[in-house]
Enzyme design. Structure first.
Site, PDB file in Angstrom:
ATOM      1  N   ARG A 231       0.843  -1.189   0.000  1.00 19.15           N
ATOM      2  CA  ARG A 231       0.000   0.000   0.000  1.00 19.15           C
ATOM      3  C   ARG A 231       0.882   1.244   0.000  1.00 19.15           C
ATOM      4  O   ARG A 231       1.923   1.272   0.660  1.00 19.15           O
ATOM      5  CB  ARG A 231      -0.909   0.035   1.240  1.00 19.15           C
ATOM      6  CG  ARG A 231      -2.036  -0.978   1.217  1.00 19.15           C
ATOM      7  CD  ARG A 231      -3.105  -0.636   0.171  1.00 19.15           C
ATOM      8  NE  ARG A 231      -4.228  -1.552   0.179  1.00 19.15           N
ATOM      9  CZ  ARG A 231      -4.371  -2.584  -0.648  1.00 19.15           C
ATOM     10  NH1 ARG A 231      -3.450  -2.846  -1.556  1.00 19.15           N
ATOM     11  NH2 ARG A 231      -5.431  -3.359  -0.584  1.00 19.15           N
ATOM     12  N   HIS A 279      -0.612  -0.045  -9.818  1.00 23.70           N
ATOM     13  CA  HIS A 279      -1.338  -0.948  -8.902  1.00 23.70           C
ATOM     14  C   HIS A 279      -1.825  -2.207  -9.642  1.00 23.70           C
ATOM     15  O   HIS A 279      -3.032  -2.477  -9.707  1.00 23.70           O
ATOM     16  CB  HIS A 279      -2.524  -0.244  -8.233  1.00 23.70           C
ATOM     17  CG  HIS A 279      -2.982  -0.952  -6.980  1.00 23.70           C
ATOM     18  ND1 HIS A 279      -3.447  -0.286  -5.873  1.00 23.70           N
ATOM     19  CD2 HIS A 279      -3.029  -2.268  -6.664  1.00 23.70           C
ATOM     20  CE1 HIS A 279      -3.777  -1.165  -4.935  1.00 23.70           C
ATOM     21  NE2 HIS A 279      -3.540  -2.383  -5.401  1.00 23.70           N
TER      22      HIS A 279
HETATM   23  P1  NAP Z   1      -1.754 -11.525   5.034  1.00 26.89           P
HETATM   24  O1  NAP Z   1      -1.872 -12.957   4.577  1.00 26.89           O
HETATM   25  O2  NAP Z   1      -2.727 -11.029   6.047  1.00 26.89           O
HETATM   26  O3  NAP Z   1      -0.261 -11.371   5.607  1.00 26.89           O
HETATM   27  C1  NAP Z   1       0.145 -10.245   6.290  1.00 26.89           C
HETATM   28  C2  NAP Z   1       1.537 -10.486   6.850  1.00 26.89           C
HETATM   29  O4  NAP Z   1       1.999  -9.264   7.428  1.00 26.89           O
HETATM   30  C3  NAP Z   1       1.567 -11.535   7.964  1.00 26.89           C
HETATM   31  O5  NAP Z   1       2.734 -12.313   7.866  1.00 26.89           O
HETATM   32  C4  NAP Z   1       1.603 -10.686   9.233  1.00 26.89           C
HETATM   33  O6  NAP Z   1       2.247 -11.287  10.329  1.00 26.89           O
HETATM   34  C5  NAP Z   1       2.422  -9.507   8.768  1.00 26.89           C
HETATM   35  N1  NAP Z   1       2.206  -8.328   9.606  1.00 26.89           N
HETATM   36  C6  NAP Z   1       1.035  -7.697   9.885  1.00 26.89           C
HETATM   37  N2  NAP Z   1       1.243  -6.657  10.697  1.00 26.89           N
HETATM   38  C7  NAP Z   1       2.586  -6.635  10.956  1.00 26.89           C
HETATM   39  C8  NAP Z   1       3.407  -5.812  11.748  1.00 26.89           C
HETATM   40  N3  NAP Z   1       2.917  -4.780  12.477  1.00 26.89           N
HETATM   41  N4  NAP Z   1       4.730  -6.090  11.797  1.00 26.89           N
HETATM   42  C9  NAP Z   1       5.253  -7.135  11.117  1.00 26.89           C
HETATM   43  N5  NAP Z   1       4.507  -7.961  10.336  1.00 26.89           N
HETATM   44  C10 NAP Z   1       3.190  -7.704  10.262  1.00 26.89           C
HETATM   45  O7  NAP Z   1      -1.823 -10.544   3.818  1.00 26.89           O
HETATM   46  P2  NAP Z   1      -1.531 -10.868   2.262  1.00 26.89           P
HETATM   47  O8  NAP Z   1      -2.681 -11.566   1.647  1.00 26.89           O
HETATM   48  O9  NAP Z   1      -0.182 -11.483   2.155  1.00 26.89           O
HETATM   49  O10 NAP Z   1      -1.523  -9.397   1.641  1.00 26.89           O
HETATM   50  C11 NAP Z   1      -0.616  -8.420   2.094  1.00 26.89           C
HETATM   51  C12 NAP Z   1      -0.995  -7.083   1.515  1.00 26.89           C
HETATM   52  O11 NAP Z   1      -0.678  -7.034   0.127  1.00 26.89           O
HETATM   53  C13 NAP Z   1      -2.501  -6.734   1.530  1.00 26.89           C
HETATM   54  O12 NAP Z   1      -2.927  -6.299   2.799  1.00 26.89           O
HETATM   55  C14 NAP Z   1      -2.588  -5.655   0.491  1.00 26.89           C
HETATM   56  O13 NAP Z   1      -2.379  -4.408   1.103  1.00 26.89           O
HETATM   57  C15 NAP Z   1      -1.423  -5.957  -0.443  1.00 26.89           C
HETATM   58  N6  NAP Z   1      -1.867  -6.359  -1.782  1.00 26.89           N
HETATM   59  C16 NAP Z   1      -1.450  -5.616  -2.834  1.00 26.89           C
HETATM   60  C17 NAP Z   1      -1.820  -5.964  -4.118  1.00 26.89           C
HETATM   61  C18 NAP Z   1      -1.322  -5.200  -5.295  1.00 26.89           C
HETATM   62  O14 NAP Z   1      -1.749  -5.466  -6.424  1.00 26.89           O
HETATM   63  N7  NAP Z   1      -0.403  -4.286  -5.121  1.00 26.89           N
HETATM   64  C19 NAP Z   1      -2.621  -7.106  -4.317  1.00 26.89           C
HETATM   65  C20 NAP Z   1      -3.023  -7.834  -3.221  1.00 26.89           C
HETATM   66  C21 NAP Z   1      -2.635  -7.463  -1.952  1.00 26.89           C
HETATM   67  P3  NAP Z   1       1.696 -12.630  11.022  1.00 26.89           P
HETATM   68  O15 NAP Z   1       2.014 -13.742  10.015  1.00 26.89           O
HETATM   69  O16 NAP Z   1       2.504 -12.746  12.248  1.00 26.89           O
HETATM   70  O17 NAP Z   1       0.230 -12.438  11.239  1.00 26.89           O
HETATM   71  C1  GLV Z   2      -5.219  -5.189  -4.050  1.00 22.89           C
HETATM   72  O1  GLV Z   2      -4.463  -4.301  -3.815  1.00 22.89           O
HETATM   73  C2  GLV Z   2      -5.866  -6.001  -3.053  1.00 22.89           C
HETATM   74  O2  GLV Z   2      -5.730  -5.714  -1.860  1.00 22.89           O
HETATM   75  O3  GLV Z   2      -6.559  -6.967  -3.443  1.00 22.89           O
END
Ligand code: NAP
Ligand code: GLV
Length: 316
Positions: A231, A279
């Site tokens: 983000r 994005h």
């Molecule tokens: P997720 O499965 O919820 O994983 C989040 C990770 O971040 C977990 O390992 C969590 O730790 C860690 N975390 C959370 N808060 C933290 C903190 N304060 N300090 C250190 N680590 C922390 O999320 P995801 O599905 O991988 O997605 C991650 C992000 O990618 C989304 O929230 C979104 O913003 C972004 N995204 C971007 C796109 C794009 O096209 N650019 C697409 C999809 C998603 P724990 O394992 O200990 O819980």
């Molecule tokens: C894209 O950024 C998503 O969070 O799915």
């Protein structure tokens, strides 16, 4: 099951989602926002893509909010969100694979200076740089969740030295071989000091907003690469620009921004050491995501456990 579909879609996106969702769940009755307003009592599930705040108010029979986005920070910030209704994030293997591809592309291009060669081409400059081996580079993945873990796994396969950072401890046996892991804020400066490339895949929460600031960049080895695929609000833009201009950060690869679309006057557009994407690191694929939605809606109907729920109070 009566399902409301609402969010930030243009007409073509809405048509694609309607087609895929109806095909995946032919037994459901789909309502748009207008129909749902007239039949608020009927709506049991809301399938949403960053809906405007207030969109889910006044739906007394709502039993599930299913996001089409992986990141749910905007949804969670809506003060009118109905209390006690479970929220499921989008976790879709096609999206996760796309994110890992983007992380690989950025890492390989940083390793092999391909971004610099692209710049050289525009300026008709023939300049060979020393070739760096993958196993000589240390890559840190911030966030070892669905996206971060998939990216880390692929990077290990390519031979990079990979570490991950998360919030909670994790048993070494729970991680694929070759991925180092630390957790918690205290571990971050030490990890940064040993990272040639940092890839941000954290969710946006109060604890992670603005994390990539002057202190963060100063903790990196000089010339490190910074890749933000999560983000825009994770980054303090002025601090990143200053770190780039000083050479403290060698290059930034940015997919996400405070304001999207990125305004035309933003200094990132013209910066020679910034590579931009609009994005698209991992777009939601309507075909595969519709199957994820269908599985959760059918689980709800059957009284079975729901997948990918956002734990109450965790914030991501
Ligand atoms: P997720 O499965 O919820 O994983 C989040 C990770 O971040 C977990 O390992 C969590 O730790 C860690 N975390 C959370 N808060 C933290 C903190 N304060 N300090 C250190 N680590 C922390 O999320 P995801 O599905 O991988 O997605 C991650 C992000 O990618 C989304 O929230 C979104 O913003 C972004 N995204 C971007 C796109 C794009 O096209 N650019 C697409 C999809 C998603 P724990 O394992 O200990 O819980
Ligand atoms: C894209 O950024 C998503 O969070 O799915």
């Amino acid at each position: 099951m009566n399902i409301l579909l609402c969010g930030e879609f243009d007409a073509a996106e809405l048509a694609a989602w309607q087609q895929c969702l109806r095909a995946a769940l032919p037994e459901a009755r789909w309502l748009d926002r207008g129909a749902a307003l007239a039949q608020a009592d009927a709506v049991e599930v809301a399938v949403v893509a960053n809906p405007p705040p207030g969109s889910l108010r006044g739906l007394p029979r709502l039993r599930l909010i299913q996001s089409l986005w992986a990141g749910v920070e905007r949804l969670l910030r809506d003060p009118t969100l109905p209390a006690g209704v479970p929220i499921a994030r989008m976790v879709d293997p096609a999206m996760t694979a796309a994110m890992a591809e983007t992380a690989l592309w950025a890492t390989l291009a940083l390793q092999r200076d391909f971004f610099d060669y692209a710049l050289d081409q525009r300026e008709r400059r023939w300049q060979q740089r020393p070739q760096r081996r993958a196993d000589s580079l240390r890559v840190l993945v911030l966030g070892l969740g669905e996206m971060g873990l998939a990216a880390a796994r692929r990077l290990v396969q390519l031979g990079f030295q990979v570490s991950g950072w998360s919030l909670h401890p994790r048993a070494a046996a729970a991680l694929p071989a070759g991925i180092g892991h630390r957790h918690g804020a205290a571990a971050l400066p030490g990890l940064l000091a040993q990272s040639d490339i940092v890839i941000n895949l954290l969710p946006l929460t109060p604890a992670t907003e603005g994390l990539l600031d002057a202190t963060f960049f100063a903790a990196l080895p000089r010339g490190a690469g910074v890749v933000n695929l999560a983000r825009g609000a994770h980054v303090v833009d002025a601090d990143l620009l200053a770190a780039l201009d000083r050479g403290q950060v060698g290059r930034a690869v940015l997919d996400v921004f405070h304001q999207e679309p990125l305004p035309p006057e933003h200094p990132y557009w013209q910066h020679p050491r910034v590579t931009l994407l609009p994005h698209v690191a991992a777009q939601t694929d309507p075909h595969s995501a519709a199957q994820v939605v269908a599985a959760n809606v059918r689980a709800l109907a059957a009284g079975a456990p729901l997948a990918h729920l956002v734990p109450v109070g965790r914030g991501y």
